[in-house]
Design a protein around this motif. Structure first.
Motif, PDB file in Angstrom:
ATOM      1  N   ARG A  61      31.563  64.715  54.458  1.00  0.00           N
ATOM      2  CA  ARG A  61      33.220  64.698  54.623  1.00  0.00           C
ATOM      3  C   ARG A  61      33.836  65.222  53.277  1.00  0.00           C
ATOM      4  NH1 ARG A  61      37.006  61.170  52.465  1.00  0.00           N
ATOM      5  NH2 ARG A  61      35.177  60.262  51.436  1.00  0.00           N
ATOM      6  N   CYS A  62      34.944  65.846  53.667  1.00  0.00           N
ATOM      7  CA  CYS A  62      35.775  66.548  52.580  1.00  0.00           C
ATOM      8  C   CYS A  62      36.910  65.694  52.416  1.00  0.00           C
ATOM      9  CB  CYS A  62      36.080  67.918  53.143  1.00  0.00           C
ATOM     10  SG  CYS A  62      34.682  69.144  53.146  1.00  0.00           S
ATOM     11  N   GLN A  63      37.323  65.834  51.007  1.00  0.00           N
ATOM     12  CA  GLN A  63      38.676  65.268  50.767  1.00  0.00           C
ATOM     13  C   GLN A  63      39.347  66.143  49.633  1.00  0.00           C
ATOM     14  OE1 GLN A  63      37.843  61.256  49.254  1.00  0.00           O
ATOM     15  NE2 GLN A  63      37.316  62.021  47.200  1.00  0.00           N
ATOM     16  N   ARG A  64      40.477  66.189  49.697  1.00  0.00           N
ATOM     17  CA  ARG A  64      41.460  66.962  49.016  1.00  0.00           C
ATOM     18  C   ARG A  64      42.194  66.371  47.979  1.00  0.00           C
ATOM     19  NH1 ARG A  64      44.764  72.389  51.465  1.00  0.00           N
ATOM     20  NH2 ARG A  64      45.737  72.876  49.522  1.00  0.00           N
ATOM     21  N   LEU A  65      42.179  66.498  46.694  1.00  0.00           N
ATOM     22  CA  LEU A  65      43.010  65.703  45.491  1.00  0.00           C
ATOM     23  C   LEU A  65      43.326  66.647  44.524  1.00  0.00           C
ATOM     24  CD1 LEU A  65      40.638  63.715  43.221  1.00  0.00           C
ATOM     25  CD2 LEU A  65      39.448  64.693  45.275  1.00  0.00           C
ATOM     26  N   ASP A  66      44.256  66.348  43.812  1.00  0.00           N
ATOM     27  CA  ASP A  66      44.522  66.948  42.489  1.00  0.00           C
ATOM     28  C   ASP A  66      43.645  66.832  41.635  1.00  0.00           C
ATOM     29  OD1 ASP A  66      45.810  67.341  39.896  1.00  0.00           O
ATOM     30  OD2 ASP A  66      47.796  66.989  40.859  1.00  0.00           O
ATOM     31  N   TRP A  67      43.610  68.022  40.890  1.00  0.00           N
ATOM     32  CA  TRP A  67      42.414  68.331  40.069  1.00  0.00           C
ATOM     33  C   TRP A  67      42.328  67.234  38.929  1.00  0.00           C
ATOM     34  CZ3 TRP A  67      42.215  69.505  34.908  1.00  0.00           C
ATOM     35  CH2 TRP A  67      43.103  70.214  34.447  1.00  0.00           C
ATOM     36  N   ARG A  68      43.612  66.786  38.437  1.00  0.00           N
ATOM     37  CA  ARG A  68      43.579  65.854  37.305  1.00  0.00           C
ATOM     38  C   ARG A  68      43.119  64.752  37.649  1.00  0.00           C
ATOM     39  NH1 ARG A  68      47.828  68.974  37.943  1.00  0.00           N
ATOM     40  NH2 ARG A  68      48.314  70.474  36.298  1.00  0.00           N
ATOM     41  N   ALA A  69      42.997  64.171  38.901  1.00  0.00           N
ATOM     42  CA  ALA A  69      42.500  62.987  39.253  1.00  0.00           C
ATOM     43  C   ALA A  69      40.772  62.975  38.748  1.00  0.00           C
ATOM     44  CB  ALA A  69      42.230  62.773  40.744  1.00  0.00           C
ATOM     45  N   LEU A  70      40.365  64.196  38.605  1.00  0.00           N
ATOM     46  CA  LEU A  70      38.990  64.013  38.047  1.00  0.00           C
ATOM     47  C   LEU A  70      38.891  63.801  36.506  1.00  0.00           C
ATOM     48  CD1 LEU A  70      37.401  67.160  40.035  1.00  0.00           C
ATOM     49  CD2 LEU A  70      36.984  64.720  40.429  1.00  0.00           C
ATOM     50  N   GLU A  71      39.820  63.828  35.818  1.00  0.00           N
ATOM     51  CA  GLU A  71      39.982  63.547  34.281  1.00  0.00           C
ATOM     52  C   GLU A  71      39.849  61.924  34.379  1.00  0.00           C
ATOM     53  OE1 GLU A  71      43.423  65.544  33.293  1.00  0.00           O
ATOM     54  OE2 GLU A  71      42.468  66.905  32.229  1.00  0.00           O
ATOM     55  N   ASP A  72      40.060  61.151  35.387  1.00  0.00           N
ATOM     56  CA  ASP A  72      39.930  59.607  35.137  1.00  0.00           C
ATOM     57  C   ASP A  72      38.591  59.313  34.884  1.00  0.00           C
ATOM     58  OD1 ASP A  72      40.064  56.855  35.157  1.00  0.00           O
ATOM     59  OD2 ASP A  72      41.519  56.978  36.976  1.00  0.00           O
ATOM     60  N   ALA A  73      37.810  58.979  33.975  1.00  0.00           N
ATOM     61  CA  ALA A  73      36.604  58.596  33.641  1.00  0.00           C
ATOM     62  C   ALA A  73      36.332  57.097  34.374  1.00  0.00           C
ATOM     63  CB  ALA A  73      36.229  58.538  32.315  1.00  0.00           C
ATOM     64  N   MET A  74      37.368  56.404  34.534  1.00  0.00           N
ATOM     65  CA  MET A  74      37.271  55.166  35.263  1.00  0.00           C
ATOM     66  C   MET A  74      36.640  55.417  36.709  1.00  0.00           C
ATOM     67  SD  MET A  74      37.244  53.027  32.929  1.00  0.00           S
ATOM     68  CE  MET A  74      37.603  51.541  33.593  1.00  0.00           C
ATOM     69  N   THR A  75      37.240  56.340  37.254  1.00  0.00           N
ATOM     70  CA  THR A  75      37.105  56.889  38.720  1.00  0.00           C
ATOM     71  C   THR A  75      35.880  57.709  38.945  1.00  0.00           C
ATOM     72  OG1 THR A  75      39.516  56.377  39.099  1.00  0.00           O
ATOM     73  CG2 THR A  75      38.372  57.533  41.004  1.00  0.00           C
ATOM     74  N   TRP A  76      36.004  58.738  38.267  1.00  0.00           N
ATOM     75  CA  TRP A  76      34.872  60.065  38.444  1.00  0.00           C
ATOM     76  C   TRP A  76      33.810  60.128  37.145  1.00  0.00           C
ATOM     77  CZ3 TRP A  76      34.473  61.490  43.244  1.00  0.00           C
ATOM     78  CH2 TRP A  76      35.188  61.194  43.977  1.00  0.00           C
ATOM     79  N   HIS A  77      32.801  60.414  37.570  1.00  0.00           N
ATOM     80  CA  HIS A  77      31.820  60.586  36.127  1.00  0.00           C
ATOM     81  C   HIS A  77      31.209  62.216  36.570  1.00  0.00           C
ATOM     82  CE1 HIS A  77      31.744  56.552  35.177  1.00  0.00           C
ATOM     83  NE2 HIS A  77      31.512  56.115  36.345  1.00  0.00           N
TER      84      HIS A  77
END
Length: 81
Positions: A61-77
């Motif tokens: 499954r694909c999802q599109r998001l603002d690349w800055r969302a990946l900077e949130d270490a509480m959501t993405w590792h």
């Protein structure tokens, strides 16, 4: 000292131009989708990265998001954990 202000969300330092094919782990997986791969970059006319497409390894499954969302270490590792 961690370099993060008290009460703020920890952030990854990312170079948006190097995100393509990078691997990510969701901090709070949903529908057993834990591991993701950046499969596509979406840029403006000047070549600046605006968004990324993340593809779940398990379901494709694909999802599109603002690349800055990946900077949130509480959501993405960064990487697969």
């Amino acid at each position: 000292m961690s370099g993060t202000a008290p009460g703020s969300t920890p952030k990854h330092r990312l170079n948006p131009g190097k995100l393509l094919l990078s691997k990510w782990t969701a901090a709070q997986p949903q529908n057993r989708e834990k591991h993701f791969l950046v499969s596509q970059l979406f840029c403006d006319e000047q070549g600046q990265v605006l968004q990324v497409e993340l593809q779940a390894v398990l379901s494709r499954r694909c999802q599109r998001l603002d690349w800055r969302a990946l900077e949130d270490a509480m959501t993405w590792h960064l990487g697969w954990k």
